[in-house]
Design a protein around this motif. Structure first.
Motif, PDB file in Angstrom:
ATOM      1  N   HIS A   1      38.927  54.194  32.702  1.00 57.06           N
ATOM      2  CA  HIS A   1      37.527  54.161  32.583  1.00 57.06           C
ATOM      3  C   HIS A   1      36.930  52.855  32.820  1.00 57.06           C
ATOM      4  O   HIS A   1      35.917  52.606  32.578  1.00 57.06           O
ATOM      5  N   PHE A   2      37.776  51.779  33.299  1.00 57.48           N
ATOM      6  CA  PHE A   2      37.240  50.592  33.958  1.00 57.48           C
ATOM      7  C   PHE A   2      36.263  50.916  35.078  1.00 57.48           C
ATOM      8  O   PHE A   2      36.668  51.283  36.193  1.00 57.48           O
ATOM      9  N   LYS A   3      35.152  49.961  35.085  1.00 59.06           N
ATOM     10  CA  LYS A   3      34.252  50.085  36.283  1.00 59.06           C
ATOM     11  C   LYS A   3      34.151  48.434  36.545  1.00 59.06           C
ATOM     12  O   LYS A   3      33.589  47.759  35.509  1.00 59.06           O
ATOM     13  N   ALA A   4      34.477  48.043  37.653  1.00 63.92           N
ATOM     14  CA  ALA A   4      34.217  46.736  38.258  1.00 63.92           C
ATOM     15  C   ALA A   4      32.992  46.310  38.139  1.00 63.92           C
ATOM     16  O   ALA A   4      32.066  46.943  38.430  1.00 63.92           O
ATOM     17  N   GLY A   5      32.930  45.103  37.464  1.00 62.22           N
ATOM     18  CA  GLY A   5      31.407  44.412  37.381  1.00 62.22           C
ATOM     19  C   GLY A   5      31.293  43.369  38.345  1.00 62.22           C
ATOM     20  O   GLY A   5      31.905  43.356  39.317  1.00 62.22           O
ATOM     21  N   SER A   6      30.295  42.494  38.513  1.00 58.53           N
ATOM     22  CA  SER A   6      29.993  41.480  39.108  1.00 58.53           C
ATOM     23  C   SER A   6      30.282  40.134  38.910  1.00 58.53           C
ATOM     24  O   SER A   6      30.459  39.833  37.708  1.00 58.53           O
ATOM     25  N   LEU A   7      30.729  39.200  39.858  1.00 58.60           N
ATOM     26  CA  LEU A   7      31.203  37.874  39.534  1.00 58.60           C
ATOM     27  C   LEU A   7      30.113  36.986  39.731  1.00 58.60           C
ATOM     28  O   LEU A   7      30.256  35.739  39.567  1.00 58.60           O
TER      29      LEU A   7
ATOM     30  N   LEU B   1      37.407  27.408  25.248  1.00 56.03           N
ATOM     31  CA  LEU B   1      36.617  27.153  26.211  1.00 56.03           C
ATOM     32  C   LEU B   1      36.823  27.828  27.565  1.00 56.03           C
ATOM     33  O   LEU B   1      35.680  28.238  28.364  1.00 56.03           O
ATOM     34  N   PHE B   2      38.066  28.533  27.822  1.00 55.45           N
ATOM     35  CA  PHE B   2      38.349  29.279  28.845  1.00 55.45           C
ATOM     36  C   PHE B   2      37.900  30.836  28.858  1.00 55.45           C
ATOM     37  O   PHE B   2      38.033  31.556  29.794  1.00 55.45           O
ATOM     38  N   VAL B   3      37.979  31.005  27.493  1.00 54.64           N
ATOM     39  CA  VAL B   3      37.730  32.763  27.407  1.00 54.64           C
ATOM     40  C   VAL B   3      36.448  33.239  27.868  1.00 54.64           C
ATOM     41  O   VAL B   3      36.620  34.563  28.608  1.00 54.64           O
ATOM     42  N   LEU B   4      35.551  32.621  27.979  1.00 51.15           N
ATOM     43  CA  LEU B   4      34.321  33.275  28.532  1.00 51.15           C
ATOM     44  C   LEU B   4      34.370  33.282  30.208  1.00 51.15           C
ATOM     45  O   LEU B   4      34.134  34.344  30.811  1.00 51.15           O
ATOM     46  N   PRO B   5      34.858  32.282  30.741  1.00 55.31           N
ATOM     47  CA  PRO B   5      34.995  32.343  32.308  1.00 55.31           C
ATOM     48  C   PRO B   5      35.996  33.347  32.687  1.00 55.31           C
ATOM     49  O   PRO B   5      35.592  34.024  33.623  1.00 55.31           O
ATOM     50  N   LEU B   6      37.139  33.461  31.954  1.00 54.58           N
ATOM     51  CA  LEU B   6      37.978  34.371  32.373  1.00 54.58           C
ATOM     52  C   LEU B   6      37.618  35.898  31.662  1.00 54.58           C
ATOM     53  O   LEU B   6      37.986  36.733  32.726  1.00 54.58           O
ATOM     54  N   SER B   7      36.635  36.065  31.000  1.00 53.76           N
ATOM     55  CA  SER B   7      36.067  37.477  30.766  1.00 53.76           C
ATOM     56  C   SER B   7      35.471  37.882  31.826  1.00 53.76           C
ATOM     57  O   SER B   7      35.177  39.337  32.381  1.00 53.76           O
ATOM     58  N   ALA B   8      34.615  37.109  32.849  1.00 57.78           N
ATOM     59  CA  ALA B   8      34.162  37.480  34.009  1.00 57.78           C
ATOM     60  C   ALA B   8      35.264  38.190  34.960  1.00 57.78           C
ATOM     61  O   ALA B   8      34.901  38.821  35.819  1.00 57.78           O
ATOM     62  N   LEU B   9      36.215  37.175  35.123  1.00 58.18           N
ATOM     63  CA  LEU B   9      37.172  37.703  35.790  1.00 58.18           C
ATOM     64  C   LEU B   9      37.754  39.206  35.479  1.00 58.18           C
ATOM     65  O   LEU B   9      38.301  39.992  36.443  1.00 58.18           O
ATOM     66  N   SER B  10      38.173  39.153  34.302  1.00 57.38           N
ATOM     67  CA  SER B  10      38.435  40.881  33.677  1.00 57.38           C
ATOM     68  C   SER B  10      37.331  41.707  33.916  1.00 57.38           C
ATOM     69  O   SER B  10      37.651  42.931  34.197  1.00 57.38           O
ATOM     70  N   GLU B  11      36.119  41.294  34.031  1.00 56.76           N
ATOM     71  CA  GLU B  11      35.145  42.312  34.477  1.00 56.76           C
ATOM     72  C   GLU B  11      35.204  42.786  36.057  1.00 56.76           C
ATOM     73  O   GLU B  11      34.807  43.961  36.454  1.00 56.76           O
ATOM     74  N   ARG B  12      35.396  41.788  36.583  1.00 56.63           N
ATOM     75  CA  ARG B  12      35.700  42.041  38.091  1.00 56.63           C
ATOM     76  C   ARG B  12      37.168  42.632  38.515  1.00 56.63           C
ATOM     77  O   ARG B  12      36.976  43.784  39.158  1.00 56.63           O
ATOM     78  N   PHE B  13      38.145  42.097  38.144  1.00 55.45           N
ATOM     79  CA  PHE B  13      39.447  42.804  38.417  1.00 55.45           C
ATOM     80  C   PHE B  13      40.297  43.604  37.449  1.00 55.45           C
ATOM     81  O   PHE B  13      41.362  44.115  38.055  1.00 55.45           O
ATOM     82  N   GLY B  14      39.672  43.711  36.395  1.00 54.71           N
ATOM     83  CA  GLY B  14      40.360  44.769  35.809  1.00 54.71           C
ATOM     84  C   GLY B  14      41.102  43.897  34.532  1.00 54.71           C
ATOM     85  O   GLY B  14      41.651  42.966  34.495  1.00 54.71           O
ATOM     86  N   ARG B  15      41.141  44.745  33.474  1.00 56.08           N
ATOM     87  CA  ARG B  15      41.851  44.272  32.049  1.00 56.08           C
ATOM     88  C   ARG B  15      43.214  43.954  32.308  1.00 56.08           C
ATOM     89  O   ARG B  15      43.789  43.017  32.025  1.00 56.08           O
ATOM     90  N   ARG B  16      43.926  45.185  32.652  1.00 60.43           N
ATOM     91  CA  ARG B  16      45.322  45.073  32.833  1.00 60.43           C
ATOM     92  C   ARG B  16      45.821  43.809  33.723  1.00 60.43           C
ATOM     93  O   ARG B  16      46.990  43.067  33.521  1.00 60.43           O
ATOM     94  N   THR B  17      45.181  43.741  34.752  1.00 60.47           N
ATOM     95  CA  THR B  17      45.532  42.839  36.015  1.00 60.47           C
ATOM     96  C   THR B  17      45.449  41.256  35.064  1.00 60.47           C
ATOM     97  O   THR B  17      46.396  40.710  35.319  1.00 60.47           O
TER      98      THR B  17
END
Length: 440
Positions: free
Chosen positions: A230-236, A100-116
């Protein structure tokens, strides 16, 4: 431009062709120097080993925590006085919350970075893992496990996106296979360790030990993982997320891969949730430590996942999926025998087929999605862990109703779904090739 400025000969009467060749040589050199160089990681290159080990350890921690109670279900049932179906929720709640939470957290991954996000997810999950042994009731245990699963949701999707961005395409399947291999080692070690520890000191101490191991893996992961380049921040913005998800769900190939991941995990979740109950009953009546050691067959999954790239190279993606489905089916049928060696052989085949199929399907998602990779991987992970949750619960219900044969029937139905979807995909690919040929 005067010839001296280009390094050309100034000899009077020099042939024009010679002058042209002399003038264009520096241009060719400049063109060569300007050619783009792929700075992404590859086997043998800088950072690849550190990255592989870091994500391997992250995979170990994820599966060790996520399934830490699975081998202990008979003991949890006895301690709290609940049925197998109720105890199975200590697994299903974790995997369901992750889904249930994997999709919302994927948006945070796009914004704040994978490693973070992977770092934060592991930190929360291991902290909750240290609280799980103190759960005063089965309700509290299920609630803590749900929180733990929700925290872990940020890790697999970010790992897949990190690999897709930081690893060269030709090495992607192998890299993802190593991450999945870490999953198998985590799942195996968690169950084996908890089995033997629980036999001596009870299930609470066993899950506490797993929590401490996960702490060590989390610290090593953060120290080893190279910073993304190669990470490029996306939109929240929700509208952007909805548009991206809608685009992925409109892609028939991605939808087929999501369904395949869910069905493979339904089989796996059902089998490994119920197997402990089967082996504690007559005619086997095995002790908890021996039952935990059964999960050593996960090592087979480590091998099959890490060699998925070679399998795809020889058979193609659909051929590899057919082989994975056939291997899983053979394992289910063999496991019906009331013979411990044959049951073990069945588990080996089921495990090999599952991990190979999962590695192929998950890497295909990363390969197919060109934009919004975190969301594409999130949808796969969501379907995958919903399959795990459904498999654990339905497998327990099927076992309660029809014994091991009922659980096997559920597994065979899921594998039939995998094969059917792959056949449909093969037909769609042939149709697409014919249409392209007609247009040209």
């Amino acid at each position: 431009m005067p010839s001296a400025s280009t390094g050309a000969s100034t000899t009077v009467g020099a042939p024009a062709a010679t002058a042209v060749r002399t003038e264009t040589a520096p241009a060719r050199a400049a063109s060569t120097e300007a050619a783009p160089v792929d700075s992404r990681m590859a086997p043998g290159g800088p950072g690849y080993r550190r990255m592989s080990l870091a994500l391997f350890l992250a995979g170990v921690a994820t599966f060790a925590l996520l399934y830490s109670t699975q081998a202990l279900l008979p003991l949890i049932s006895g301690d709290f006085g609940v049925t197998a179906s109720t105890a199975s929720w200590t697994v299903s709640a974790a995997t369901g919350a992750l889904a249930l939470f994997v999709l919302p957290l994927s948006a945070l991954s796009e914004r704040f970075g994978r490693r973070t996000l992977m770092t934060v997810s592991l930190a929360i999950a291991v902290s909750v893992g240290l609280l799980v042994p103190f759960a005063p009731s089965v309700g509290w245990l299920v609630a803590l496990r749900a929180v733990q699963g929700a925290a872990l949701a940020g890790l697999p999707v970010s790992a897949m996106a990190y690999l897709a961005e930081e690893v060269r395409p030709k090495a992607l399947i192998t890299a993802i296979g190593l991450f999945v291999a870490g999953n198998s080692v985590g799942g195996m070690s968690g169950r084996v360790i908890t089995g033997w520890v629980a036999q001596e000191w009870g299930w609470r101490v066993a899950v506490g030990v797993i929590g401490l191991i996960a702490v060590g893996c989390a610290v090593a992961f953060r120290l080893l993982l190279p910073a993304p380049k190669h990470f490029k921040a996306g939109s929240l913005r929700p509208a952007v997320l909805v548009r991206t998800v809608r685009g992925h769900l409109a892609n028939p190939l991605l939808c087929r891969l999501y369904a395949i991941g869910a069905l493979f995990m339904t089989v796996f979740g059902a089998v490994y949730t119920v197997i402990g109950y089967r082996l504690t009953e007559a005619p086997f009546s095995l002790p908890q430590g021996i039952i935990g050691s059964i999960f050593l067959v996960y090592l087979v999954g480590t091998v099959s996942a890490s060699t998925a790239g070679k399998l795809v190279g020889r058979l193609g993606r659909r051929g590899a999926l057919y082989l994975a489905g056939g291997t899983t089916t053979a394992g289910l049928l063999v496991s019906l025998a009331d013979s411990l060696p044959l049951i073990l052989l069945g588990l080996v085949l089921i495990t090999a087929g599952f991990f190979a199929g999962h590695a192929v399907a998950s890497s295909s998602v990363s390969h197919t999605a060109k934009e919004g990779r975190a969301q594409a991987s999130a949808l796969y992970q969501s379907a995958y862990y919903l399959g795990s949750s459904a498999g654990g619960t339905l497998g327990a219900v099927a076992f309660h109703s029809g014994g091991w044969a009922g659980t096997v029937a559920l597994g065979l139905l899921a594998v039939l779904g995998v094969v059917t979807i792959t056949v449909v995909g093969s037909h769609a690919a042939r149709t697409q090739r014919r249409l392209v040929a007609v247009r040209h």
